[in-house]
Design a protein around this motif. Structure first.
Motif, PDB file in Angstrom:
ATOM      1  N   PHE A  11       0.875  -1.163   0.000  1.00  0.00           N
ATOM      2  CA  PHE A  11       0.000   0.000   0.000  1.00  0.00           C
ATOM      3  C   PHE A  11       0.912   1.213   0.000  1.00  0.00           C
ATOM      4  N   ALA A  12       0.737   2.093  -0.984  1.00  0.00           N
ATOM      5  CA  ALA A  12       1.624   3.250  -1.101  1.00  0.00           C
ATOM      6  C   ALA A  12       0.828   4.530  -1.326  1.00  0.00           C
ATOM      7  N   ILE A  13       1.271   5.578  -0.673  1.00  0.00           N
ATOM      8  CA  ILE A  13       0.714   6.916  -0.860  1.00  0.00           C
ATOM      9  C   ILE A  13       1.874   7.825  -1.236  1.00  0.00           C
ATOM     10  N   THR A  14       1.715   8.520  -2.352  1.00  0.00           N
ATOM     11  CA  THR A  14       2.719   9.486  -2.790  1.00  0.00           C
ATOM     12  C   THR A  14       2.052  10.855  -2.847  1.00  0.00           C
ATOM     13  N   ILE A  15       2.688  11.831  -2.221  1.00  0.00           N
ATOM     14  CA  ILE A  15       2.195  13.212  -2.252  1.00  0.00           C
ATOM     15  C   ILE A  15       3.335  14.084  -2.747  1.00  0.00           C
ATOM     16  N   GLU A  16       3.070  14.838  -3.821  1.00  0.00           N
ATOM     17  CA  GLU A  16       4.077  15.729  -4.384  1.00  0.00           C
ATOM     18  C   GLU A  16       3.475  17.124  -4.518  1.00  0.00           C
ATOM     19  N   ASP A  17       4.291  18.119  -4.241  1.00  0.00           N
ATOM     20  CA  ASP A  17       3.860  19.491  -4.497  1.00  0.00           C
ATOM     21  C   ASP A  17       4.969  20.212  -5.248  1.00  0.00           C
ATOM     22  N   ASP A  18       4.638  21.387  -5.757  1.00  0.00           N
ATOM     23  CA  ASP A  18       5.623  22.158  -6.528  1.00  0.00           C
ATOM     24  C   ASP A  18       5.971  23.463  -5.820  1.00  0.00           C
ATOM     25  N   GLY A  19       5.957  23.417  -4.491  1.00  0.00           N
ATOM     26  CA  GLY A  19       6.281  24.591  -3.686  1.00  0.00           C
ATOM     27  C   GLY A  19       7.769  24.846  -3.603  1.00  0.00           C
ATOM     28  N   VAL A  20       8.206  25.373  -2.488  1.00  0.00           N
ATOM     29  CA  VAL A  20       9.616  25.751  -2.316  1.00  0.00           C
ATOM     30  C   VAL A  20      10.475  24.605  -1.801  1.00  0.00           C
TER      31      VAL A  20
END
Length: 75
Positions: A11-20
């Protein structure tokens, strides 16, 4: 922000953002709890800066593992 969830052998959760991104000396605080829970289930939690900007969190644990701390049913 992008959130992806998968479930097959793990079970995998990936969270990506394009902030600083994360500073090199950031305090994990609540993120430490995520790491501890993943490790307790035989998995991992990684938090890293993402190219070219932002951050990426990957939390994953294997599926099908028996947890000896889980309450037993009354059967």
């Amino acid at each position: 922000m992008t959130i992806a969830v998968t479930a097959d052998v793990e079970f995998a959760i990936t969270i990506e953002d394009d902030g600083v991104g994360l500073p090199s000396d950031f305090h994990k605080s609540g993120l430490h709890n995520l790491e501890r829970r993943a490790e307790h289930c035989g998995g991992t939690c990684t938090i890293v800066n993402h190219d070219p900007s932002g951050a990426r969190l990957l939390w994953r644990v294997p599926l099908g593992r028996t947890n000896s701390n889980r309450p037993k049913s009354g059967r």
